[in-house]
Design a protein around this motif. Structure first.
Motif, short mmCIF file in Angstrom:
data_model
loop_
_atom_site.label_atom_id
_atom_site.label_comp_id
_atom_site.label_asym_id
_atom_site.label_seq_id
_atom_site.Cartn_x
_atom_site.Cartn_y
_atom_site.Cartn_z
N ARG A 151 47.05 82.95 6.72
CA ARG A 151 45.60 83.29 6.97
C ARG A 151 45.84 84.93 7.09
N ALA A 152 44.88 85.35 6.68
CA ALA A 152 44.51 86.99 6.82
C ALA A 152 43.30 87.05 7.74
N ILE A 153 43.23 88.13 8.76
CA ILE A 153 42.11 88.56 9.45
C ILE A 153 42.04 90.05 9.33
N ILE A 154 40.89 90.36 8.71
CA ILE A 154 40.86 92.04 8.42
C ILE A 154 39.87 92.33 9.49
N ALA A 155 40.14 93.40 10.11
CA ALA A 155 39.44 94.05 11.39
C ALA A 155 39.01 95.52 10.67
N MET A 156 37.75 95.28 10.05
CA MET A 156 37.07 96.49 9.51
C MET A 156 36.45 97.49 10.34
N ALA A 157 36.43 98.86 10.24
CA ALA A 157 35.85 99.55 11.08
C ALA A 157 35.23 100.75 10.02
N SER A 158 33.90 101.08 10.23
CA SER A 158 33.41 102.14 9.23
C SER A 158 32.18 102.99 10.00
N GLY A 159 31.84 104.18 9.70
CA GLY A 159 30.87 105.09 10.43
C GLY A 159 29.77 104.75 9.71
N GLY A 160 29.60 104.60 8.26
CA GLY A 160 28.37 104.44 7.77
C GLY A 160 28.56 103.15 6.63
N THR A 161 29.83 102.86 6.18
CA THR A 161 29.63 101.90 5.01
C THR A 161 29.31 100.62 5.66
N GLU A 162 28.35 99.80 5.26
CA GLU A 162 28.15 98.61 5.74
C GLU A 162 29.09 97.60 4.59
N ALA A 163 29.50 96.52 5.33
CA ALA A 163 30.46 95.71 4.83
C ALA A 163 30.03 94.79 3.87
N GLY A 164 30.42 94.82 2.38
CA GLY A 164 29.89 94.06 1.47
C GLY A 164 28.69 94.68 0.61
N SER A 165 28.23 96.03 1.05
CA SER A 165 27.28 96.73 0.39
C SER A 165 27.97 97.48 -0.99
N GLU A 166 27.28 97.93 -1.74
CA GLU A 166 27.57 98.46 -2.92
C GLU A 166 28.51 99.55 -2.87
N ILE A 167 28.55 100.16 -1.75
CA ILE A 167 29.37 101.27 -1.56
C ILE A 167 30.66 101.04 -0.57
N ASP A 168 30.87 99.71 -0.26
CA ASP A 168 32.21 99.22 0.26
C ASP A 168 33.04 98.81 -0.94
N PHE A 169 34.07 99.70 -1.11
CA PHE A 169 35.07 99.66 -1.96
C PHE A 169 36.28 99.20 -1.19
N ALA A 170 36.33 99.02 -0.09
CA ALA A 170 37.48 98.49 1.01
C ALA A 170 37.79 97.18 1.04
N THR A 171 36.73 96.45 1.62
CA THR A 171 36.91 94.99 1.92
C THR A 171 37.03 94.35 0.54
N PRO A 172 36.19 94.36 -0.59
CA PRO A 172 36.64 93.77 -1.80
C PRO A 172 37.68 93.90 -2.24
N ALA A 216 44.55 106.61 11.45
CA ALA A 216 45.08 107.89 11.84
C ALA A 216 44.60 108.01 13.43
N ARG A 217 43.76 107.50 13.80
CA ARG A 217 43.48 107.63 15.38
C ARG A 217 44.62 106.83 16.15
N ARG A 218 44.92 107.56 17.34
CA ARG A 218 45.60 106.84 18.21
C ARG A 218 44.64 106.37 19.54
N ALA A 219 44.15 107.31 20.03
CA ALA A 219 42.92 106.86 20.89
C ALA A 219 41.85 106.78 20.29
N ASN A 220 40.87 106.01 21.08
CA ASN A 220 39.47 105.69 20.54
C ASN A 220 39.37 105.15 19.02
N SER A 221 40.38 104.30 18.57
CA SER A 221 40.33 103.65 17.18
C SER A 221 39.78 102.31 17.43
N VAL A 222 38.59 102.22 16.63
CA VAL A 222 37.82 101.09 16.62
C VAL A 222 38.82 99.91 15.88
N SER A 223 39.41 100.19 14.78
CA SER A 223 40.15 99.11 14.04
C SER A 223 41.43 98.81 15.13
#
Length: 196
Positions: free
Chosen positions: A133-154, A13-20
């Motif tokens: 081939r797919a390359i995913i650029a994941m950005a999060s404030g507090g969710t660690e990739a692959g953790s039990e609270i990461d429902f996005a990347t899996p 949703a961000r234009r400026a300062n978007s990490v993804s």
């Protein structure tokens, strides 16, 4: 795998300062010779599927369709054609409330179509978009990739695999709230190691 064509999907949703978006910029720059199609799901949101769309994809006769239904199928067809045409799909994935943005979910619902991007056989579902081939650029404030609270990347990995895309790489800028500089440095190093 040679990358000649890229489908870039931005969802922040961000234009400026978007990490993804910063990461998708950097990833696409790794392939300077590639032709790039960009689908910005925040700037041009897609409609969410509805009963009319589901009815059509279940095999309704063309002469019984409304104009709205025809428009939705035409949009879905166009999005699927963008996927078919791409060697590599680059997806910006900001994690919102532990999951994928609603705009990305709308895109998924429009491209995951039986008979088009997957089919059911006696052996179970089979993805039809193989060899990509797919390359995913994941950005999060507090969710660690692959953790039990990461429902996005899996979830995104599963959906891509479901439609046949199993060569998936993850560039992660996770837990930015805790160490933004270190996290971005690590993510940029990941981008630098991507095979071009």
């Amino acid at each position: 795998m040679t990358t000649n064509t890229i489908l870039r999907i931005d969802t922040s949703a961000r234009r400026a300062n978007s990490v993804s978006r910063t990461l998708t910029d950097a990833i696409v720059a790794r392939f300077p010779e590639a032709s790039v199609t960009t689908r910005d799901l925040a700037a041009a949101p897609l409609p969410h599927i509805n009963e009319g769309f589901v009815t059509v994809t279940k095999g309704s006769a063309q002469d019984t369709l409304s104009d709205t239904q025809r428009d939705m199928i035409a949009l879905s067809d166009a999005l699927i054609e963008e996927l078919r045409a791409a060697d590599t799909i680059v997806i910006g994935l900001p994690v919102y409330n532990f999951a994928v943005p609603s705009g990305l979910k709308a895109w998924i619902d429009l491209v995951a179509r039986a008979g088009e991007t997957f089919r059911y056989s006696e052996a179970g579902p089979e993805g039809l978009l193989k060899g990509k081939r797919a390359i995913i650029a994941m950005a999060s404030g507090g969710t660690e990739a692959g953790s039990e609270i990461d429902f996005a990347t899996p979830y995104l990995r599963h959906v891509l695999g479901f439609i046949g895309i199993t060569d998936i790489e993850l560039v992660k800028a996770d837990r930015l709230a805790f160490d933004p500089e270190g996290t971005m440095k690590a993510a940029q190093e990941q981008v630098a190691t991507l095979a071009a």
